[in-house]
Write a protein that holds these residues in place. Structure first.
Motif, PDB file in Angstrom:
ATOM      1  N   GLU A  59      -7.125  -1.378 -10.066  1.00 38.48           N
ATOM      2  CA  GLU A  59      -8.101  -1.164 -11.082  1.00 38.48           C
ATOM      3  C   GLU A  59      -9.378  -0.310 -10.716  1.00 38.48           C
ATOM      4  O   GLU A  59     -10.091  -0.014 -11.548  1.00 38.48           O
ATOM      5  CB  GLU A  59      -8.941  -2.570 -11.196  1.00 38.48           C
ATOM      6  N   LEU A  60      -9.273   0.336  -9.374  1.00 40.40           N
ATOM      7  CA  LEU A  60     -10.310   1.493  -9.334  1.00 40.40           C
ATOM      8  C   LEU A  60      -9.934   2.758  -9.778  1.00 40.40           C
ATOM      9  O   LEU A  60      -8.852   3.419  -9.257  1.00 40.40           O
ATOM     10  CB  LEU A  60     -10.393   1.414  -7.811  1.00 40.40           C
ATOM     11  N   LYS A  61     -10.260   2.819 -11.073  1.00 43.98           N
ATOM     12  CA  LYS A  61      -9.711   4.080 -11.674  1.00 43.98           C
ATOM     13  C   LYS A  61     -10.136   5.353 -11.060  1.00 43.98           C
ATOM     14  O   LYS A  61     -11.380   5.626 -10.731  1.00 43.98           O
ATOM     15  CB  LYS A  61     -10.306   4.103 -13.183  1.00 43.98           C
TER      16      LYS A  61
ATOM     17  N   LEU B  21      -7.089   0.401   4.768  1.00 41.15           N
ATOM     18  CA  LEU B  21      -5.914   1.038   4.571  1.00 41.15           C
ATOM     19  C   LEU B  21      -5.737   0.911   2.871  1.00 41.15           C
ATOM     20  O   LEU B  21      -4.832   1.919   2.292  1.00 41.15           O
ATOM     21  CB  LEU B  21      -4.821   0.168   5.310  1.00 41.15           C
ATOM     22  N   SER B  22      -6.152  -0.128   2.283  1.00 39.05           N
ATOM     23  CA  SER B  22      -5.821  -0.398   0.820  1.00 39.05           C
ATOM     24  C   SER B  22      -6.723   0.682   0.012  1.00 39.05           C
ATOM     25  O   SER B  22      -6.402   0.571  -1.191  1.00 39.05           O
ATOM     26  CB  SER B  22      -6.248  -1.911   0.331  1.00 39.05           C
ATOM     27  N   LEU B  23      -7.621   1.240   0.776  1.00 40.33           N
ATOM     28  CA  LEU B  23      -8.303   2.435  -0.397  1.00 40.33           C
ATOM     29  C   LEU B  23      -7.529   3.596  -0.084  1.00 40.33           C
ATOM     30  O   LEU B  23      -7.996   4.752  -0.733  1.00 40.33           O
ATOM     31  CB  LEU B  23      -9.719   2.566   0.483  1.00 40.33           C
ATOM     32  N   ILE B  24      -6.606   3.813   0.872  1.00 39.67           N
ATOM     33  CA  ILE B  24      -5.738   4.984   0.913  1.00 39.67           C
ATOM     34  C   ILE B  24      -5.388   5.589  -0.542  1.00 39.67           C
ATOM     35  O   ILE B  24      -5.464   6.684  -0.825  1.00 39.67           O
ATOM     36  CB  ILE B  24      -4.704   4.982   2.009  1.00 39.67           C
ATOM     37  N   PRO B  25      -4.733   4.655  -1.250  1.00 38.69           N
ATOM     38  CA  PRO B  25      -3.941   4.800  -2.503  1.00 38.69           C
ATOM     39  C   PRO B  25      -5.121   5.679  -3.422  1.00 38.69           C
ATOM     40  O   PRO B  25      -4.930   6.680  -3.922  1.00 38.69           O
ATOM     41  CB  PRO B  25      -3.455   3.735  -3.218  1.00 38.69           C
ATOM     42  N   PHE B  26      -6.360   5.017  -3.450  1.00 39.89           N
ATOM     43  CA  PHE B  26      -7.458   5.562  -4.169  1.00 39.89           C
ATOM     44  C   PHE B  26      -7.710   6.871  -3.856  1.00 39.89           C
ATOM     45  O   PHE B  26      -7.811   7.784  -4.652  1.00 39.89           O
ATOM     46  CB  PHE B  26      -8.622   4.559  -4.408  1.00 39.89           C
ATOM     47  N   ALA B  27      -7.993   6.980  -2.453  1.00 39.06           N
ATOM     48  CA  ALA B  27      -8.334   8.382  -1.973  1.00 39.06           C
ATOM     49  C   ALA B  27      -7.311   9.296  -2.040  1.00 39.06           C
ATOM     50  O   ALA B  27      -7.629  10.655  -2.481  1.00 39.06           O
ATOM     51  CB  ALA B  27      -9.016   8.302  -0.494  1.00 39.06           C
TER      52      ALA B  27
ATOM     53  N   ALA C  18     -13.219  15.172   1.686  1.00 42.58           N
ATOM     54  CA  ALA C  18     -14.144  14.446   2.660  1.00 42.58           C
ATOM     55  C   ALA C  18     -14.032  13.039   2.361  1.00 42.58           C
ATOM     56  O   ALA C  18     -13.984  12.267   3.435  1.00 42.58           O
ATOM     57  CB  ALA C  18     -15.561  14.701   2.303  1.00 42.58           C
ATOM     58  N   LEU C  19     -13.855  12.485   1.170  1.00 46.41           N
ATOM     59  CA  LEU C  19     -13.791  11.076   1.085  1.00 46.41           C
ATOM     60  C   LEU C  19     -12.394  10.528   1.937  1.00 46.41           C
ATOM     61  O   LEU C  19     -12.550   9.382   2.322  1.00 46.41           O
ATOM     62  CB  LEU C  19     -13.680  10.557  -0.372  1.00 46.41           C
ATOM     63  N   TYR C  20     -11.433  11.130   1.703  1.00 43.89           N
ATOM     64  CA  TYR C  20      -9.941  10.745   2.304  1.00 43.89           C
ATOM     65  C   TYR C  20     -10.424  10.904   3.702  1.00 43.89           C
ATOM     66  O   TYR C  20      -9.728   9.756   4.422  1.00 43.89           O
ATOM     67  CB  TYR C  20      -9.029  11.911   2.013  1.00 43.89           C
ATOM     68  N   GLY C  21     -11.014  11.575   4.349  1.00 45.66           N
ATOM     69  CA  GLY C  21     -11.499  11.588   5.798  1.00 45.66           C
ATOM     70  C   GLY C  21     -12.289  10.412   5.881  1.00 45.66           C
ATOM     71  O   GLY C  21     -12.036   9.764   7.294  1.00 45.66           O
ATOM     72  N   VAL C  22     -13.110  10.069   5.017  1.00 44.43           N
ATOM     73  CA  VAL C  22     -14.113   9.077   5.608  1.00 44.43           C
ATOM     74  C   VAL C  22     -13.132   7.509   5.511  1.00 44.43           C
ATOM     75  O   VAL C  22     -13.448   6.834   6.294  1.00 44.43           O
ATOM     76  CB  VAL C  22     -15.215   8.775   4.419  1.00 44.43           C
ATOM     77  N   VAL C  23     -12.206   7.641   4.492  1.00 44.17           N
ATOM     78  CA  VAL C  23     -11.312   6.346   4.581  1.00 44.17           C
ATOM     79  C   VAL C  23     -10.528   6.224   5.857  1.00 44.17           C
ATOM     80  O   VAL C  23     -10.365   5.441   6.579  1.00 44.17           O
ATOM     81  CB  VAL C  23     -10.430   6.338   3.297  1.00 44.17           C
TER      82      VAL C  23
ATOM     83  N   ILE D  63       0.781  -1.306   0.017  1.00 43.34           N
ATOM     84  CA  ILE D  63      -0.026   0.174   0.169  1.00 43.34           C
ATOM     85  C   ILE D  63       0.930   1.106  -0.213  1.00 43.34           C
ATOM     86  O   ILE D  63       0.531   2.046  -0.710  1.00 43.34           O
ATOM     87  CB  ILE D  63      -1.052   0.021   1.214  1.00 43.34           C
ATOM     88  N   ILE D  64       1.773   1.304   1.128  1.00 42.38           N
ATOM     89  CA  ILE D  64       2.493   2.434   0.919  1.00 42.38           C
ATOM     90  C   ILE D  64       3.658   2.731  -0.168  1.00 42.38           C
ATOM     91  O   ILE D  64       3.913   3.730  -0.560  1.00 42.38           O
ATOM     92  CB  ILE D  64       3.560   2.352   2.258  1.00 42.38           C
TER      93      ILE D  64
END
Lengths: 195, 195, 195, 195
Positions: free
Chosen positions: B24-26, A85-91, A106-111, A17-18
């Motif tokens: 894959e989450l664009k 944590l895996s959603l951090i790169p997307f956010a 806001a989404l970043y904060g939600v994650v 992730i990092i």
């Protein structure tokens, strides 16, 4: 069950992730220093998330040091934490590419918030397994730090539509709270060793 | 041969599989909440596969806890399992990008099915190595859970051309069956420790 | 020096190499079974490389089981091996995307060849460190298998401009030779334990 | 606190860094040998960075062998080092894609420089924890090698706007200095074992 593989798997996932976040830093086509400017927001976003994930790794490392074993419930609580944590790169990428616009912030904060809750649940499931008299239970206590973080994140998410700088300041505040992860656990480990 | 490196390598591969799916989450180009909508099917697909791979990791972790050593046959049975798991990101992406169309859903089921068969083979090769009297052999028994999963997946693949929701429900059913991985192995480990 | 971290680092790198190759399988845009057809050569290429890297991991695992410690020379011989293995995804993608055209097939063989030479060097540096009387030295002997592999790869590279199927057959021949990795090492470990 | 997880996490992150750089080698569309030519600068850049990161891993491995435990300060010093190493793929890609233009070469040197400083800080924090009489303190001494590297990198960055070959030569000089990592630590470990 031993905790070794839970640690190894978490290390692997967190390490990835990092690291994959750096793939979002698109290489500029020009060769002048100015060509790096468009990458600046993405870079700022990257630094912030690197520190964020680094904090989780450090605290995870400390918390696991204070426990002896794990069970199925703990394994799932851990996978749940890794999911958020895996959603951090997307956010991070969405926030960075859009120069810290309100909704991505806001989404970043939600994650962050969900990761905080997941960490809290993991801590509770470890306490539950080891008993209220265990090192981990005494180290965490009522886990005011964990509860407070979740509250601050919630406020940050709400305020991101009012003022992005305030929201960011709140997110960073939580990071600062956790930056020095060891106090509670280290104190307990020492007390334990000394008794 | 020791099992430590087989565990470490599997942890590494599974950690990468579970994490690269997030690539894959664009990242959407707009900054409104609605801009996240097109990502929703890919996200649903991601959650499902994250849980799926998480289940495999948990069960792999439990099964390996019940064995003492490995041989060349086991190593290859394990690489074979990892091969099918490595196709999950591809199948997930195809399914997610195409909003759960029949053929991608069927392919997803085929990959699940093959991973299920590979897990069954790995379990058998471990039993073969440790003998029919071993902890692992008694924990698995006739491995009705493993056989049943493969059958349900096969039915799901066939039905995906008739009704996608039914196929998805069947895939999720298998996940639920395996969600609590520890019972058989944990019971045996306790019985073993108590005798 | 302990060998644990060399094993862990190699496991990590090999796990990533074997997994990122799947990112080259581009998700097709259509949803029919036929839409998978263009992916077929890339998939065949992926399967071949997955097995190839899996063989390296298995043999690496076996070889390291037969040694007790490592030194700076071994660390670098190992990094050198990992370098050539890290080019497998690139060579695989070029070969797969171009439907096994002669030059990509030759390049694939060159990478295989260099990895073979690197493995041979790693084996020699381990023998050198442990002495000619060690388990590893006796297990490897003159390492005819290693020498033969390099020769076959060289012939395969040369022939890839004459006949791709023959070149591929030669590459696969080497894989088959190494598919069962354990015999030499396992025999020696047993003999050692029995003496 | 044990050092095992710090080693495992670093191994994971470094393994990913060293491997994802290969994703920057874009697969050429043609099938002739000449079609590989445009990839040549990126490949040269890749080789250089692979060796660079390999050197860090080897030295990290050696340094950690000489210590017994870690604390929160060391964990953060290590995360700080990993941060700068994580920027190597970005700097490598920018330099490779732009055929070693001055500014990308300078940026590459800046990242190298910061990684060098971070390594120096990590070494200091380990010495601080183990005391000036420890194996690690005596192995590092005044750490002239660490200080010299930072100076050479700084000169290289400045000169990259005057002459890229000279800058590159300076960067490579530092690599050569560190290529044989073990002397100081290995000598101390032996002296320690022998006393």
């Amino acid at each position: 069950m031993h905790k070794a593989r839970l640690e190894a798997f978490s290390d692997g996932v967190i390490a990835i992730i990092i690291t994959i976040m750096v793939l979002e830093l698109k290489v500029p086509h020009g060769v002048a220093l100015d060509d790096l400017l468009p990458v600046a927001p993405a870079f700022a976003s990257y630094v912030m998330s690197f520190v964020f994930v680094g904090i989780y790794w450090n605290n995870h490392h400390h918390m696991l040091q204070a426990v002896q074993h794990v069970d199925g419930r703990v394994l799932w609580a851990n996978v749940h934490l890794l999911f958020w944590l895996s959603l951090i790169p997307f956010a991070t990428a969405w926030m960075g590419e859009n120069h810290f616009a309100p909704t991505p912030v806001a989404l970043y904060g939600v994650v962050d918030l969900c990761a905080g809750v997941a960490y809290f649940i993991l801590a509770r499931s470890l306490v539950r397994l080891h008993g209220s008299d265990s090192t981990i239970a005494r180290a965490l206590g009522a886990d005011r730090k964990g509860r407070l973080s979740v509250v601050i994140y919630a406020v940050g998410v709400a305020l991101s539509f009012v003022s992005v700088p305030v929201a960011m300041a709140l997110y960073i505040t939580v990071s600062v709270i956790w930056l020095v992860p060891d106090r509670r656990v280290e104190r307990m480990l020492k007390a334990h060793a000394g008794s």
